[in-house]
Write an enzyme that holds these catalytic residues in place. Structure first.
Site, short mmCIF file in Angstrom:
data_model
loop_
_atom_site.label_atom_id
_atom_site.label_comp_id
_atom_site.label_asym_id
_atom_site.label_seq_id
_atom_site.Cartn_x
_atom_site.Cartn_y
_atom_site.Cartn_z
N ASP A 138 0.83 -1.22 0.00
CA ASP A 138 0.00 0.00 0.00
C ASP A 138 0.86 1.27 0.00
O ASP A 138 1.98 1.26 0.49
CB ASP A 138 -0.92 -0.02 1.23
CG ASP A 138 -2.04 0.99 1.12
OD1 ASP A 138 -2.37 1.42 0.00
OD2 ASP A 138 -2.60 1.36 2.18
N ASN A 189 1.21 3.40 -2.90
CA ASN A 189 1.73 3.80 -4.22
C ASN A 189 1.25 5.20 -4.62
O ASN A 189 2.03 6.00 -5.14
CB ASN A 189 1.26 2.82 -5.30
CG ASN A 189 1.77 1.42 -5.07
OD1 ASN A 189 2.62 1.20 -4.21
ND2 ASN A 189 1.26 0.47 -5.83
N ARG A 193 -0.76 9.07 -9.88
CA ARG A 193 -0.90 7.86 -9.05
C ARG A 193 -0.36 6.61 -9.76
O ARG A 193 0.28 5.76 -9.16
CB ARG A 193 -2.37 7.64 -8.68
CG ARG A 193 -2.95 8.64 -7.71
CD ARG A 193 -4.40 8.28 -7.37
NE ARG A 193 -4.51 6.89 -6.91
CZ ARG A 193 -4.27 6.50 -5.67
NH1 ARG A 193 -3.95 7.38 -4.76
NH2 ARG A 193 -4.36 5.23 -5.35
N THR A 201 -11.18 -6.66 -4.11
CA THR A 201 -12.53 -6.62 -4.68
C THR A 201 -13.15 -5.23 -4.54
O THR A 201 -14.10 -4.90 -5.24
CB THR A 201 -13.46 -7.66 -4.00
OG1 THR A 201 -13.28 -7.56 -2.57
CG2 THR A 201 -13.13 -9.08 -4.41
N GLU A 202 -12.56 -4.42 -3.67
CA GLU A 202 -13.06 -3.04 -3.49
C GLU A 202 -12.34 -2.05 -4.40
O GLU A 202 -12.81 -0.92 -4.59
CB GLU A 202 -12.87 -2.59 -2.04
CG GLU A 202 -13.85 -3.24 -1.06
CD GLU A 202 -13.56 -4.71 -0.81
OE1 GLU A 202 -12.37 -5.09 -0.74
OE2 GLU A 202 -14.52 -5.50 -0.71
N ASN A 203 -11.20 -2.46 -4.97
CA ASN A 203 -10.43 -1.52 -5.80
C ASN A 203 -11.11 -1.17 -7.13
O ASN A 203 -10.73 -0.22 -7.80
CB ASN A 203 -9.01 -2.05 -6.06
CG ASN A 203 -8.09 -1.96 -4.86
OD1 ASN A 203 -7.21 -2.80 -4.67
ND2 ASN A 203 -8.27 -0.95 -4.01
N ARG A 261 2.06 -4.62 6.40
CA ARG A 261 1.34 -3.61 5.62
C ARG A 261 2.17 -2.33 5.58
O ARG A 261 2.56 -1.80 6.62
CB ARG A 261 -0.04 -3.30 6.19
CG ARG A 261 -0.74 -2.26 5.30
CD ARG A 261 -2.17 -2.01 5.65
NE ARG A 261 -2.76 -1.13 4.63
CZ ARG A 261 -4.03 -1.16 4.25
NH1 ARG A 261 -4.86 -2.01 4.78
NH2 ARG A 261 -4.47 -0.33 3.32
N ARG A 296 -4.86 -1.18 9.13
CA ARG A 296 -6.05 -2.00 8.90
C ARG A 296 -5.73 -3.13 7.94
O ARG A 296 -4.68 -3.17 7.31
CB ARG A 296 -7.20 -1.14 8.38
CG ARG A 296 -6.87 -0.33 7.13
CD ARG A 296 -8.08 0.44 6.61
NE ARG A 296 -7.68 1.34 5.56
CZ ARG A 296 -7.42 2.65 5.73
NH1 ARG A 296 -7.57 3.21 6.90
NH2 ARG A 296 -7.05 3.38 4.70
N GLU A 346 1.11 -12.69 12.90
CA GLU A 346 1.74 -11.52 13.51
C GLU A 346 1.66 -10.38 12.50
O GLU A 346 1.96 -10.56 11.32
CB GLU A 346 3.22 -11.82 13.83
CG GLU A 346 3.40 -12.86 14.92
CD GLU A 346 2.78 -12.45 16.25
OE1 GLU A 346 2.78 -11.24 16.56
OE2 GLU A 346 2.28 -13.35 16.96
C1 IPE Z 1 -5.45 -2.60 0.08
O1 IPE Z 1 -5.11 -1.28 -0.11
C2 IPE Z 1 -5.51 -3.32 -1.25
C3 IPE Z 1 -4.24 -3.54 -1.91
C4 IPE Z 1 -3.06 -3.21 -1.44
C5 IPE Z 1 -4.32 -4.19 -3.18
P1 IPE Z 1 -6.21 -0.14 -0.29
O2 IPE Z 1 -5.48 1.12 -0.52
O3 IPE Z 1 -7.19 -0.55 -1.34
O4 IPE Z 1 -6.95 -0.15 1.12
P2 IPE Z 1 -7.75 1.00 1.85
O5 IPE Z 1 -8.74 1.54 0.88
O6 IPE Z 1 -6.77 2.05 2.25
O7 IPE Z 1 -8.36 0.36 3.04
C1 IPE Z 2 -1.67 0.22 -3.26
O1 IPE Z 2 -1.42 1.58 -3.34
C2 IPE Z 2 -1.93 -0.41 -4.60
C3 IPE Z 2 -3.31 -0.86 -4.81
C4 IPE Z 2 -4.28 -0.74 -3.97
C5 IPE Z 2 -3.60 -1.47 -6.10
P1 IPE Z 2 -2.58 2.63 -3.34
O2 IPE Z 2 -3.00 2.89 -4.76
O3 IPE Z 2 -3.69 2.21 -2.46
O4 IPE Z 2 -1.86 3.91 -2.75
P2 IPE Z 2 -2.46 4.91 -1.69
O5 IPE Z 2 -2.91 4.12 -0.53
O6 IPE Z 2 -3.60 5.61 -2.37
O7 IPE Z 2 -1.33 5.82 -1.37
MG MG Z 3 -4.05 2.45 -0.50
#
Ligand code: IPE
Ligand code: IPE
Ligand code: MG
Length: 252
Positions: free
Chosen positions: A34, A36, A47, A80-82, A199, A205, A218
Site C-alpha cells: 500500500d 503507491n 498515481r 474486490t473493493e479496488n 502492511r 487495517r 503476527e
Molecule cells: C489494500 O489497499 C488493497 C491492496 C493493497 C491491493 P487499499 O489502498 O485498497 O486499502 P484502503 O482503501 O486504504 O483500506
Molecule cells: C496500493 O497503493 C496499490 C493498490 C491498492 C492497487 P494505493 O494505490 O492504495 O496507494 P495509496 O494508498 O492511495 O497511497
Molecule cells: Mg491504498
C-alpha cells in the site's frame, strides 16, 4: 511435511549474518502493498506512476524472501473493493499486472518459484490478463521452490462466500462442516496461514485481506510507502517477528 520449514535458498550463515535465527524464518509472509498513490503524490507524479514504481519493490521483496528461504510469499495486488477507483487507474492496474507477469515470469520460473493467483475470475478482469495468468500458473505449476501467491480481485469475504457456496453445491451436510472442510474450498487449500503480515503506508487495517487465514498472524505495520520497500525492510520485519511471542491462545 517436505521442506516445511525453509527452502534451500536460505543459507544459514547468511541468515545469521543478518541478525536472524535461521530456524525461525516465517513459513508464510503476506504483504499489503500500500501507499503507491501517496508516494507518487509526494513527488508530484500521477498515481499510476506510483504503481509503476512498485514493481521494483515487488521484485526485491520476492528475491529477499527467496534469500531467506521463505516457502510462501503472498501479495495483495488488487482488492474486490479496488474496482471503485477511477476507470483509468483500474485499467492501468489490469495492464500493469499483465506486463509484470510477462516481464518477470521466466526469471521467477528459473528460480523455482510457483506462481498462483487467489481471487475471483469475474467478467471485469480483461481476458488478455486472464490468459497471461493462466499461462503463468501453468508454466510454474511444477516448481517446488517458493510459492508466490498474487491476490488479485481478491477479498477475504468473497473467498469465504465462494467457499461456502462451493461447499453447498457439493452437498456437504451441516454435520460435516468444520474449519478443515471449509478450508478445502478456499482459493488455495494447501496454503498455510500467514505467519507474518506486513502492511506498508502507515495504515493500521486489514482491508479485507486473507480474513480467515490471518486469525493468528503476527502483524507489522510500517510507514514506508510500497515503492520504497526493499528486502532490508523485509529482513527488519522478520527480525521483529522473531522476538514476538506467539501463543495461539495458550500460555508461553
Ligand atoms: C489494500 O489497499 C488493497 C491492496 C493493497 C491491493 P487499499 O489502498 O485498497 O486499502 P484502503 O482503501 O486504504 O483500506
Ligand atoms: C496500493 O497503493 C496499490 C493498490 C491498492 C492497487 P494505493 O494505490 O492504495 O496507494 P495509496 O494508498 O492511495 O497511497
Ligand atoms: Mg491504498
Amino acid at each position: 511435511m517436505v521442506g516445511a520449514r525453509r527452502g534451500k535458498g536460505g543459507d544459514d550463515e547468511r541468515i545469521r549474518a543478518l541478525g536472524l535465527d535461521p530456524r525461525r524464518i516465517p513459513r508464510h509472509i503476506a504483504c499489503v502493498m500500500d501507499g503507491n498513490g501517496r508516494w507518487a503524490q509526494q513527488r508530484g507524479l500521477k498515481r499510476t506512476e506510483g504503481h509503476a514504481a512498485g514493481e521494483e519493490a515487488l521484485l526485491d521483496a520476492v528475491n529477499g524472501a527467496l534469500e531467506l528461504g521463505v516457502r510462501w510469499l503472498s501479495v495483495y495486488a488488487f482488492s474486490t473493493e479496488n474496482w471503485s477507483r477511477p476507470t483509468d487507474e483500474v485499467r492501468f492496474l489490469m495492464d500493469f499486472n499483465r506486463r509484470i507477469l510477462l516481464g518477470h515470469r521466466d526469471e521467477l520460473h528459473a528460480k523455482g518459484v510457483r506462481i498462483q493467483f487467489l481471487g475471483r475470475r469475474d467478467w471485469r478482469v480483461p481476458r488478455r490478463l486472464l490468459r497471461v495468468i493462466d499461462e503463468t500458473v501453468e508454466l510454474t505449476a511444477g516448481n517446488r521452490g517458493m510459492t508466490f501467491s498474487v491476490c488479485f480481485n481478491y477479498g477475504g469475504r468473497a473467498e469465504i462466500i465462494d467457499a461456502v457456496a462451493a461447499m453447498m453445491r457439493d452437498g456437504v451436510s451441516a454435520e460435516k462442516v468444520s474449519e478443515k472442510t471449509l478450508r478445502r474450498y478456499f482459493y488455495a487449500p494447501d496454503m498455510p496461514d500467514p505467519d507474518l503480515v506486513i502492511r506498508t503506508s502507515g495504515e493500521f487495517r486489514i482491508s479485507n485481506f486473507l480474513l480467515w487465514e490471518l486469525a493468528y498472524s503476527e502483524l507489522i505495520f510500517t510507514p514506508i510507502y510500497w515503492p520504497d520497500f526493499r528486502r532490508e525492510h523485509l529482513v527488519e520485519a522478520v527480525r521483529e517477528y522473531q522476538v514476538r511471542d506467539r501463543r495461539f491462545g495458550g500460555l508461553a
